[in-house]
Scaffold this motif. Structure first.
Motif, PDB file in Angstrom:
ATOM      1  N   LEU A   1      -1.213  -3.580   9.458  1.00  0.00           N
ATOM      2  CA  LEU A   1      -0.567  -4.458  10.430  1.00  0.00           C
ATOM      3  C   LEU A   1      -1.404  -5.706  10.663  1.00  0.00           C
ATOM      4  O   LEU A   1      -0.863  -6.807  10.766  1.00  0.00           O
ATOM      5  N   GLY A   2      -2.720  -5.544  10.758  1.00  0.00           N
ATOM      6  CA  GLY A   2      -3.603  -6.685  10.962  1.00  0.00           C
ATOM      7  C   GLY A   2      -3.515  -7.705   9.840  1.00  0.00           C
ATOM      8  O   GLY A   2      -3.674  -8.898  10.057  1.00  0.00           O
ATOM      9  N   ARG A   3      -3.246  -7.219   8.639  1.00  0.00           N
ATOM     10  CA  ARG A   3      -3.111  -8.101   7.475  1.00  0.00           C
ATOM     11  C   ARG A   3      -1.665  -8.462   7.171  1.00  0.00           C
ATOM     12  O   ARG A   3      -1.400  -9.135   6.188  1.00  0.00           O
ATOM     13  N   LYS A   4      -0.729  -7.934   7.972  1.00  0.00           N
ATOM     14  CA  LYS A   4       0.713  -8.105   7.714  1.00  0.00           C
ATOM     15  C   LYS A   4       1.064  -7.613   6.306  1.00  0.00           C
ATOM     16  O   LYS A   4       1.817  -8.229   5.566  1.00  0.00           O
ATOM     17  N   LEU A   5       0.517  -6.468   5.972  1.00  0.00           N
ATOM     18  CA  LEU A   5       0.649  -5.866   4.650  1.00  0.00           C
ATOM     19  C   LEU A   5       1.576  -4.658   4.728  1.00  0.00           C
ATOM     20  O   LEU A   5       1.309  -3.720   5.475  1.00  0.00           O
ATOM     21  N   PRO A   6       2.690  -4.656   3.993  1.00  0.00           N
ATOM     22  CA  PRO A   6       3.585  -3.494   4.037  1.00  0.00           C
ATOM     23  C   PRO A   6       2.924  -2.264   3.426  1.00  0.00           C
ATOM     24  O   PRO A   6       2.162  -2.367   2.468  1.00  0.00           O
ATOM     25  N   TRP A   7       3.245  -1.130   4.025  1.00  0.00           N
ATOM     26  CA  TRP A   7       2.752   0.126   3.458  1.00  0.00           C
ATOM     27  C   TRP A   7       3.849   1.165   3.526  1.00  0.00           C
ATOM     28  O   TRP A   7       4.690   1.147   4.403  1.00  0.00           O
ATOM     29  N   ILE A   8       3.834   2.039   2.526  1.00  0.00           N
ATOM     30  CA  ILE A   8       4.884   3.042   2.389  1.00  0.00           C
ATOM     31  C   ILE A   8       4.270   4.414   2.660  1.00  0.00           C
ATOM     32  O   ILE A   8       3.469   4.917   1.873  1.00  0.00           O
ATOM     33  N   TYR A   9       4.648   4.970   3.797  1.00  0.00           N
ATOM     34  CA  TYR A   9       4.174   6.293   4.215  1.00  0.00           C
ATOM     35  C   TYR A   9       4.843   7.359   3.367  1.00  0.00           C
ATOM     36  O   TYR A   9       6.036   7.297   3.096  1.00  0.00           O
ATOM     37  N   GLY A  10       4.061   8.348   2.955  1.00  0.00           N
ATOM     38  CA  GLY A  10       4.606   9.506   2.271  1.00  0.00           C
ATOM     39  C   GLY A  10       3.776  10.726   2.615  1.00  0.00           C
ATOM     40  O   GLY A  10       2.553  10.685   2.545  1.00  0.00           O
ATOM     41  N   GLY A  11       4.445  11.776   3.032  1.00  0.00           N
ATOM     42  CA  GLY A  11       3.734  12.994   3.396  1.00  0.00           C
ATOM     43  C   GLY A  11       4.495  14.227   2.956  1.00  0.00           C
ATOM     44  O   GLY A  11       5.726  14.217   2.897  1.00  0.00           O
ATOM     45  N   VAL A  12       3.752  15.278   2.642  1.00  0.00           N
ATOM     46  CA  VAL A  12       4.361  16.547   2.228  1.00  0.00           C
ATOM     47  C   VAL A  12       3.652  17.698   2.928  1.00  0.00           C
ATOM     48  O   VAL A  12       2.455  17.640   3.194  1.00  0.00           O
ATOM     49  N   LEU A  13       4.407  18.740   3.215  1.00  0.00           N
ATOM     50  CA  LEU A  13       3.850  19.956   3.784  1.00  0.00           C
ATOM     51  C   LEU A  13       4.865  21.062   3.585  1.00  0.00           C
ATOM     52  O   LEU A  13       6.049  20.888   3.911  1.00  0.00           O
TER      53      LEU A  13
ATOM     54  N   ILE B   1       8.602  12.934  -3.428  1.00  0.00           N
ATOM     55  CA  ILE B   1       8.204  11.990  -2.376  1.00  0.00           C
ATOM     56  C   ILE B   1       7.590  10.737  -2.995  1.00  0.00           C
ATOM     57  O   ILE B   1       7.878   9.618  -2.568  1.00  0.00           O
ATOM     58  N   ALA B   2       6.766  10.905  -4.013  1.00  0.00           N
ATOM     59  CA  ALA B   2       6.166   9.744  -4.678  1.00  0.00           C
ATOM     60  C   ALA B   2       7.234   8.848  -5.293  1.00  0.00           C
ATOM     61  O   ALA B   2       7.170   7.619  -5.182  1.00  0.00           O
ATOM     62  N   ALA B   3       8.244   9.437  -5.923  1.00  0.00           N
ATOM     63  CA  ALA B   3       9.335   8.643  -6.510  1.00  0.00           C
ATOM     64  C   ALA B   3      10.083   7.884  -5.426  1.00  0.00           C
ATOM     65  O   ALA B   3      10.452   6.716  -5.611  1.00  0.00           O
ATOM     66  N   TRP B   4      10.306   8.534  -4.291  1.00  0.00           N
ATOM     67  CA  TRP B   4      10.999   7.873  -3.185  1.00  0.00           C
ATOM     68  C   TRP B   4      10.156   6.713  -2.657  1.00  0.00           C
ATOM     69  O   TRP B   4      10.673   5.633  -2.396  1.00  0.00           O
ATOM     70  N   GLN B   5       8.847   6.936  -2.529  1.00  0.00           N
ATOM     71  CA  GLN B   5       7.956   5.869  -2.081  1.00  0.00           C
ATOM     72  C   GLN B   5       7.994   4.679  -3.042  1.00  0.00           C
ATOM     73  O   GLN B   5       8.058   3.532  -2.616  1.00  0.00           O
ATOM     74  N   VAL B   6       7.931   4.964  -4.335  1.00  0.00           N
ATOM     75  CA  VAL B   6       7.944   3.890  -5.327  1.00  0.00           C
ATOM     76  C   VAL B   6       9.256   3.110  -5.250  1.00  0.00           C
ATOM     77  O   VAL B   6       9.256   1.880  -5.330  1.00  0.00           O
ATOM     78  N   SER B   7      10.368   3.807  -5.056  1.00  0.00           N
ATOM     79  CA  SER B   7      11.662   3.118  -4.919  1.00  0.00           C
ATOM     80  C   SER B   7      11.645   2.184  -3.717  1.00  0.00           C
ATOM     81  O   SER B   7      12.113   1.043  -3.799  1.00  0.00           O
ATOM     82  N   GLU B   8      11.099   2.646  -2.594  1.00  0.00           N
ATOM     83  CA  GLU B   8      10.990   1.790  -1.412  1.00  0.00           C
ATOM     84  C   GLU B   8      10.063   0.617  -1.703  1.00  0.00           C
ATOM     85  O   GLU B   8      10.330  -0.511  -1.297  1.00  0.00           O
TER      86      GLU B   8
ATOM     87  N   VAL C   1       9.203  10.049   4.081  1.00  0.00           N
ATOM     88  CA  VAL C   1       8.909   8.717   3.557  1.00  0.00           C
ATOM     89  C   VAL C   1       9.346   7.706   4.603  1.00  0.00           C
ATOM     90  O   VAL C   1      10.404   7.870   5.220  1.00  0.00           O
ATOM     91  N   CYS C   2       8.526   6.677   4.800  1.00  0.00           N
ATOM     92  CA  CYS C   2       8.910   5.610   5.718  1.00  0.00           C
ATOM     93  C   CYS C   2       8.188   4.330   5.329  1.00  0.00           C
ATOM     94  O   CYS C   2       6.967   4.309   5.253  1.00  0.00           O
TER      95      CYS C   2
ATOM     96  N   VAL D   1       0.852  -1.179   0.000  1.00  0.00           N
ATOM     97  CA  VAL D   1       0.000   0.000   0.000  1.00  0.00           C
ATOM     98  C   VAL D   1       0.894   1.237   0.000  1.00  0.00           C
ATOM     99  O   VAL D   1       1.854   1.319   0.760  1.00  0.00           O
ATOM    100  N   PHE D   2       0.567   2.189  -0.868  1.00  0.00           N
ATOM    101  CA  PHE D   2       1.274   3.469  -0.913  1.00  0.00           C
ATOM    102  C   PHE D   2       0.348   4.530  -0.349  1.00  0.00           C
ATOM    103  O   PHE D   2      -0.754   4.712  -0.848  1.00  0.00           O
ATOM    104  N   ASP D   3       0.822   5.218   0.647  1.00  0.00           N
ATOM    105  CA  ASP D   3       0.019   6.213   1.353  1.00  0.00           C
ATOM    106  C   ASP D   3       0.240   7.598   0.775  1.00  0.00           C
ATOM    107  O   ASP D   3       1.378   8.034   0.608  1.00  0.00           O
TER     108      ASP D   3
END
Length: 152
Positions: free
Chosen positions: A43-55, A101-108, A61-62, A25-27
């Motif tokens: 977490l309940g599904r043990k599904l990785p997700w990639i946090y991304g935020g801008v301001l 940030i989106a490019a960094w998320q996609v790389s992760e 990114v995490c 999942v990409f946030d």
């Protein structure tokens, strides 16, 4: 792989169908309350997700990988009141920041999908400010008493 972008209000009642059949999942949410719902569901599904935020001029990114490192609740054990946080409507966003940030998320995400994500990526939050030409890698620790990931 299929990309399925949807725009809707995310809640504990609407999140589960969105995650059905997903592998990563990409946030791109705009608030911590929605991210908390996403964190708990992934977490309940043990599904990785990639946090991304801008301001303003900075972004973060995490990758959150269930069972490997911290979760969002480890970073924010108590969510700040949404009314106290600045919003993009109030202070804007540097136009070059969302694609960065989106490019960094996609790389992760590629690293997660290929199974080659370094352990240190799962334990750090990356902060970038292209306006100031700054980048920081902040270690985050899994809290043993975390109510969300403590048992995973």
């Amino acid at each position: 792989a299929q990309i399925d972008a949807q725009t809707l209000r995310v809640s504990p009642d609407t999140i589960e169908p969105l995650l059905e059949g997903r592998t990563i999942v990409f946030d791109a949410c705009d608030n911590l309350q929605t991210r908390d719902v996403l964190n708990r569901a992934c977490l309940g599904r043990k599904l990785p997700w990639i946090y991304g935020g801008v301001l303003a001029t900075s972004g973060m990114v995490c990758p959150f990988l269930p069972g490997h490192g911290a979760c969002l609740s480890c970073v924010f054990p108590v969510l700040p009141d949404a009314q106290t946080l600045p919003t993009t409507a109030e202070i804007g966003i540097l136009s070059s920041l969302p694609p960065l940030i989106a490019a960094w998320q996609v790389s992760e995400g590629f690293k997660v999908a290929m199974g080659i994500i370094p352990a240190e990526s799962a334990a750090r939050l990356t902060y970038v400010d292209p306006w100031q030409l700054e980048a920081q890698f902040m270690p985050i620790e899994r809290l043993p008493q975390c109510e969300v990931c403590g048992d995973i």
